[in-house]
Design an enzyme around this catalytic site. Structure first.
Site, PDB file in Angstrom:
ATOM      1  N   ASN A 141       0.876  -1.176   0.000  1.00  0.00           N
ATOM      2  CA  ASN A 141       0.000   0.000   0.000  1.00  0.00           C
ATOM      3  C   ASN A 141       0.914   1.228   0.000  1.00  0.00           C
ATOM      4  OD1 ASN A 141      -1.886   1.977   0.341  1.00  0.00           O
ATOM      5  ND2 ASN A 141      -2.517   1.363   2.403  1.00  0.00           N
ATOM      6  N   TRP A 142       1.095   1.815  -1.183  1.00  0.00           N
ATOM      7  CA  TRP A 142       2.018   2.956  -1.288  1.00  0.00           C
ATOM      8  C   TRP A 142       1.429   4.221  -0.662  1.00  0.00           C
ATOM      9  CZ3 TRP A 142       3.865   2.705  -7.127  1.00  0.00           C
ATOM     10  CH2 TRP A 142       4.729   1.617  -7.288  1.00  0.00           C
ATOM     11  N   LYS A 143       0.125   4.222  -0.404  1.00  0.00           N
ATOM     12  CA  LYS A 143      -0.532   5.433   0.120  1.00  0.00           C
ATOM     13  C   LYS A 143      -0.223   6.617  -0.810  1.00  0.00           C
ATOM     14  CE  LYS A 143      -0.474   3.280   4.613  1.00  0.00           C
ATOM     15  NZ  LYS A 143      -0.472   3.407   6.062  1.00  0.00           N
ATOM     16  N   HIS A 189     -10.003   1.399   3.924  1.00  0.00           N
ATOM     17  CA  HIS A 189      -8.784   1.580   4.727  1.00  0.00           C
ATOM     18  C   HIS A 189      -9.072   2.571   5.851  1.00  0.00           C
ATOM     19  CE1 HIS A 189      -4.734   2.612   5.933  1.00  0.00           C
ATOM     20  NE2 HIS A 189      -4.342   1.497   5.341  1.00  0.00           N
ATOM     21  N   GLU A 201      -7.454   4.869   7.045  1.00  0.00           N
ATOM     22  CA  GLU A 201      -7.095   6.260   6.746  1.00  0.00           C
ATOM     23  C   GLU A 201      -8.176   6.948   5.914  1.00  0.00           C
ATOM     24  OE1 GLU A 201      -3.162   5.656   5.160  1.00  0.00           O
ATOM     25  OE2 GLU A 201      -2.422   5.102   7.143  1.00  0.00           O
ATOM     26  N   GLU A 235      -6.359  -4.775  10.117  1.00  0.00           N
ATOM     27  CA  GLU A 235      -5.368  -3.737  10.379  1.00  0.00           C
ATOM     28  C   GLU A 235      -5.734  -2.965  11.646  1.00  0.00           C
ATOM     29  OE1 GLU A 235      -3.052  -2.541   6.650  1.00  0.00           O
ATOM     30  OE2 GLU A 235      -4.868  -1.355   6.659  1.00  0.00           O
ATOM     31  N   GLY A 279       1.547   2.411  10.721  1.00  0.00           N
ATOM     32  CA  GLY A 279       2.502   3.500  10.587  1.00  0.00           C
ATOM     33  C   GLY A 279       3.163   3.901  11.896  1.00  0.00           C
ATOM     34  N   SER A 333       2.467  -1.990  10.458  1.00  0.00           N
ATOM     35  CA  SER A 333       3.903  -2.050  10.775  1.00  0.00           C
ATOM     36  C   SER A 333       4.520  -3.416  10.484  1.00  0.00           C
ATOM     37  CB  SER A 333       4.159  -1.628  12.230  1.00  0.00           C
ATOM     38  OG  SER A 333       3.740  -0.288  12.440  1.00  0.00           O
ATOM     39  N   GLY A 382       2.476  -1.002   4.357  1.00  0.00           N
ATOM     40  CA  GLY A 382       2.647   0.393   3.980  1.00  0.00           C
ATOM     41  C   GLY A 382       4.119   0.754   3.893  1.00  0.00           C
ATOM     42  N   GLY A 383       4.661   1.274   4.989  1.00  0.00           N
ATOM     43  CA  GLY A 383       6.035   1.792   4.991  1.00  0.00           C
ATOM     44  C   GLY A 383       7.067   0.827   4.428  1.00  0.00           C
TER      45      GLY A 383
END
Ligand code: PGA
Length: 269
Positions: A11-13, A96, A98, A183, A189, A229, A250-251
């Site tokens: 997930n590059w966001k 998601h 976010e 999640e 994150g 994470s 993500g990260g």
């Protein structure tokens, strides 16, 4: 029950220009044939980079990070399923956290007193997932509790409610083909990964809800991912768990070098 194929989903966001996406996809295309075993790799990219991801020539799936359920019309700023398919999308992320609501650490620069800037809820998430399924794409439904919900002992109740509402109206075949990502919001994150036995407990509970809503065969087929994470350091402990079928990352997905150990662990089965 046949073994489920694990999914390594990036997930590059809100990251990467087209040029950066092209470089990443070239690296990924070179990596994937060297991976032993079988995994599905999906790249959830910003809308502007999707065509570049699709043109990369790798075997990875191409995923939108959101969608609007209407086919066309006066919806400024929105993207339809037809548009996603037009640029080669195979998958769509739905709900998601976010996009549902910003909880946790105060982010006054983001939302001020609004508390929320995007505002997806269980009803809109269900409309989006229904539209994704109707278009023949694979949805990835995200569920997860906030820190406040966890501290109040409401983790399971929250997730069951999100699942019931998110999957409402879908038939068993559609659900079997849908990815579900657990999640925990407090782990996204933050570097604070959910303990593997607790992640397993919740993912097993997710599967149990699917069994109760549908049947055991559907529950045995649906892939349940963990997100929050996940990294090369903790992926092994998480993927060892019988009910965790991959990760939404993500990260640690932002460079191929960091994503590689996750892909390789998923492919080990
Ligand atoms: P993270 O994000 O891996 O950076 O915690 C996961 C996600 O939000 O999907």
């Amino acid at each position: 029950m046949s073994k489920r194929v694990a999914v390594a989903a990036a997930n590059w966001k809100m990251n990467k220009t087209c040029a950066e996406a092209a470089t990443y996809m070239a690296d990924l295309k070179a990596l994937l044939p060297t991976v032993e075993g079988t995994a599905e790799v999906v790249i959830f990219a910003p809308f502007t980079a999707l065509a570049t991801v699709a043109a990369g020539g790798s075997s990875a799936g191409v995923g939108g990070q959101d969608v609007f359920w209407m086919a066309a019309g006066a919806y400024t700023g929105e993207i339809s399923l037809g548009m996603l398919q037009d640029v080669g999308c195979t998958h769509v992320l739905v709900g998601h956290s976010e996009r549902r609501r910003r909880f946790g650490k105060p982010e006054p620069e983001l939302a001020g007193d609004l508390g929320c800037v995007f505002g997806d809820n269980d009803a809109t998430v269900n409309k989006k997932l229904t539209a994704v399924v109707a278009a023949g794409l694979v949805g990835c439904l995200c569920v997860g509790e906030t820190l406040a919900e966890r501290q109040a002992g409401q983790t399971d109740r929250t997730i069951e409610a999100q699942l019931r509402a998110g999957l409402a109206g879908l038939d068993a075949a559609a659900v079997a083909n849908t990815l579900i990502a657990y999640e925990p919001v407090w782990a996204i994150g933050t570097g604070e990964v959910c303990q593997e036995d607790e992640a397993e407990r919740v993912c097993a509970m997710v599967r149990g809800v699917v069994a109760a809503l549908y049947d055991q065969a559907t529950a045995d087929t649906v892939r349940v991912l963990y997100g929050g994470s996940m990294s090369g350091e903790n992926v092994d402990g998480l993927l060892c768990q019988p009910n965790i079928d991959g990760g939404l990352v993500g990260g640690a997905s932002l460079t191929v070098a960091k994503f590689e150990p996750i892909i390789r662990r998923c492919a080990k089965g």
